[in-house]
Design an enzyme around this catalytic site. Structure first.
Site, PDB file in Angstrom:
ATOM      1  N   LYS A   1     -11.936   0.566  -0.281  1.00  0.00           N
ATOM      2  CA  LYS A   1     -11.014   1.310  -1.135  1.00  0.00           C
ATOM      3  C   LYS A   1     -11.626   1.500  -2.518  1.00  0.00           C
ATOM      4  CE  LYS A   1      -7.212   0.615   1.847  1.00  0.00           C
ATOM      5  NZ  LYS A   1      -6.366  -0.388   2.463  1.00  0.00           N
TER       6      LYS A   1
ATOM      7  N   SER B   1       0.796  -1.225   0.000  1.00  0.00           N
ATOM      8  CA  SER B   1       0.000   0.000   0.000  1.00  0.00           C
ATOM      9  C   SER B   1       0.829   1.275   0.000  1.00  0.00           C
ATOM     10  CB  SER B   1      -0.953   0.001   1.189  1.00  0.00           C
ATOM     11  OG  SER B   1      -0.260  -0.257   2.388  1.00  0.00           O
TER      12      SER B   1
ATOM     13  N   HIS C   1      -5.407  -3.327  -2.035  1.00  0.00           N
ATOM     14  CA  HIS C   1      -5.142  -2.314  -3.063  1.00  0.00           C
ATOM     15  C   HIS C   1      -5.132  -2.890  -4.481  1.00  0.00           C
ATOM     16  CE1 HIS C   1      -4.432   1.380  -0.787  1.00  0.00           C
ATOM     17  NE2 HIS C   1      -3.992   0.590   0.179  1.00  0.00           N
TER      18      HIS C   1
HETATM   19  C1  LIG Z   1      -6.338  -0.620   3.852  1.00  0.00           C
HETATM   20  C2  LIG Z   1      -5.874  -1.981   4.061  1.00  0.00           C
HETATM   21  C3  LIG Z   1      -6.551  -2.836   4.936  1.00  0.00           C
HETATM   22  C4  LIG Z   1      -7.715  -2.369   5.760  1.00  0.00           C
HETATM   23  O1  LIG Z   1      -8.896  -2.275   5.025  1.00  0.00           O
HETATM   24  P1  LIG Z   1     -10.151  -1.544   5.681  1.00  0.00           P
HETATM   25  O2  LIG Z   1     -11.306  -2.082   4.929  1.00  0.00           O
HETATM   26  O3  LIG Z   1      -9.937  -0.085   5.516  1.00  0.00           O
HETATM   27  O4  LIG Z   1     -10.182  -1.932   7.114  1.00  0.00           O
HETATM   28  C5  LIG Z   1      -6.103  -4.132   5.061  1.00  0.00           C
HETATM   29  N1  LIG Z   1      -5.024  -4.564   4.368  1.00  0.00           N
HETATM   30  C6  LIG Z   1      -4.351  -3.778   3.524  1.00  0.00           C
HETATM   31  C7  LIG Z   1      -3.183  -4.321   2.777  1.00  0.00           C
HETATM   32  C8  LIG Z   1      -4.738  -2.451   3.348  1.00  0.00           C
HETATM   33  O5  LIG Z   1      -4.064  -1.663   2.518  1.00  0.00           O
END
Ligand SMILES: *Cc1c(COP(=O)(O)O)cnc(C)c1O
Length: 395
Positions: free
Chosen positions: A243, A184, A212
């Site tokens: 996301k 990320s 992502h």
């Molecule tokens: C953003 C992210 C999460 C968390 O996701 P949410 O739905 O915002 O809790 C988990 N793993 C990775 C790799 C992320 O980038």
């Protein structure tokens, strides 16, 4: 009473190192432009890759679901809080991902807490993790009693070493390899085919967190497994709908038996209420839009490729990104936060990211390109980056 001075001192120290997070308040819906401090600024830091967060179809679906189902689920999923639409979303996601089944949770963060310790929780188990894995993976691993192994970022020789240790020295009962799909903070992609080959050789399970990659990689955003054609060879795929899908929620995709087991045992599923009908309906609508067309995903990549190549031409260091995540590497946390402030003054919202989100000495502005940016938006950003880059002596 607790001595709150200790906390104040710690925050003061963070401030002096340029590491105190400046939480901006957004005064408009998400989009290419947002209002912050009464000022309209170009939004270059949200994960709303496909522009779904304020999409008309998603909003209508959410409102209709409130009319039909109300605002709250009323109980945890295992007692009385599983509505028909929860199951419809789980089936639709499985279809979209080409997986047998899915279990839907409140967030991607919680999906990791649900997936890791539930099946790989015993002290005789081994968990092998990439050093740059997301915090929610690290915390999920902490909830397990398994022996922990870490390998250098995407280093397959080290991964093999760790597999040998887990198999030959520890004599582990179960072995799990975990990796982010798209990292990320750097935007690079895990070498998943190599990881899967090693896992098959050492009889280990594989889990990939595709937060992502979801909506970004693969056909119409079907994610990293689709991108590499690894269907059926990865045990657990973690996804988020917070996301690219623009809403909220996380899930685990895998074999029928695994998902059934998690629905019996995973603590975030058993002991915390599931998502609201409005969220679930909006998620479903996002998946349906991607099933109909890959237009948004194509626009996302066109925008990202344009922005990244122009930034390179300007002389910026954008790391090793292979995706729309564009880290503008500034290394020094103070320079990075100053860069972010100057961008804001010029009408661009792009947050500086420092320790502990990235290692010390690796501060950066992380630019998130989206499908809803227009070419003039991107040119506006490029011009401002160039101006400030020169002023601060970065380019
Ligand atoms: C953003 C992210 C999460 C968390 O996701 P949410 O739905 O915002 O809790 C988990 N793993 C990775 C790799 C992320 O980038």
């Amino acid at each position: 009473m607790f001595n709150y001075k200790i906390l104040e001192d710690e925050m003061e120290a963070l401030k002096n190192e340029g590491l105190l997070v400046n939480i901006r308040t957004i005064e408009s819906p998400q989009g290419a432009w947002v209002v912050v401090n009464d000022k309209k600024v170009l939004n270059l830091c949200s994960n709303n890759y496909l522009g779904f967060a304020n999409d008309e179809r998603l909003k209508k679906a959410a409102m209709k679901a409130i009319e039909e189902w109300g605002v709250g689920p009323g109980a945890v999923r295992t007692i009385a809080g599983t509505f028909k639409i929860h199951e419809e979303l789980e089936r639709t996601l499985a279809q979209f991902k080409g997986a047998d089944a899915t279990i839907f949770l409140q967030s991607g963060f919680l999906a990791n807490q649900a997936a890791i310790p539930t099946v790989f929780g015993d002290e005789n188990d081994a968990i092998i993790s990439d050093e740059l894995n997301h915090a929610s993976i690290i915390d999920g691993v902490k909830l397990s009693k398994a022996k922990r192994y870490v390998y250098k970022h995407c280093d397959m020789n080290e991964l093999e070493q760790r597999l040998k240790e887990a198999r030959d020295v520890q004599n582990a009962r179960r072995v799990l390899i975990i990796t982010d799909g798209v990292f990320s903070m750097d935007g690079d992609i895990a070498p998943l085919p190599d990881i899967v080959n090693l896992a098959e050789r050492y009889d280990a399970a594989v889990m990939v967190d595709d937060a992502h990659g979801e909506g970004v990689l693969g056909k119409s955003g079907r994610g990293i497994i689709d991108h590499f054609g690894l269907h059926g060879r990865v045990d657990m795929e973690i996804g988020t709908l917070s996301k690219a899908f623009g809403v909220l929620g996380g899930y685990i995709a895998g074999r029928e038996t695994l998902i059934k087991y998690l629905k019996q045992k995973a603590r975030p599923f058993l002991f915390s209420t599931g998502l609201t009908p409005a969220d679930v309906a909006a998620c479903l609508e996002a998946v349906r839009i991607l099933q109909e067309s890959d237009e948004r995903v194509r626009r996302l990549w066109d925008n990202a490729n344009y922005f990244k190549s122009e930034m390179k031409k300007l002389g910026f260091d954008i790391g090793s990104s292979q995706t729309p995540i564009t880290p503008v590497m500034l290394y020094d946390a103070k320079v990075s936060s100053q860069f972010s402030r100057e961008l804001f003054n010029e009408g661009i919202f792009a947050q500086s990211i420092g320790y502990p989100t990235v290692p010390k000495g690796k501060a950066r502005i992380r630019v998130m390109i989206s499908a809803v940016h227009t070419k003039p938006d991107l040119d506006f950003a490029l011009e401002r980056f160039e101006k400030i880059g020169r002023k601060l002596g970065v380019i």
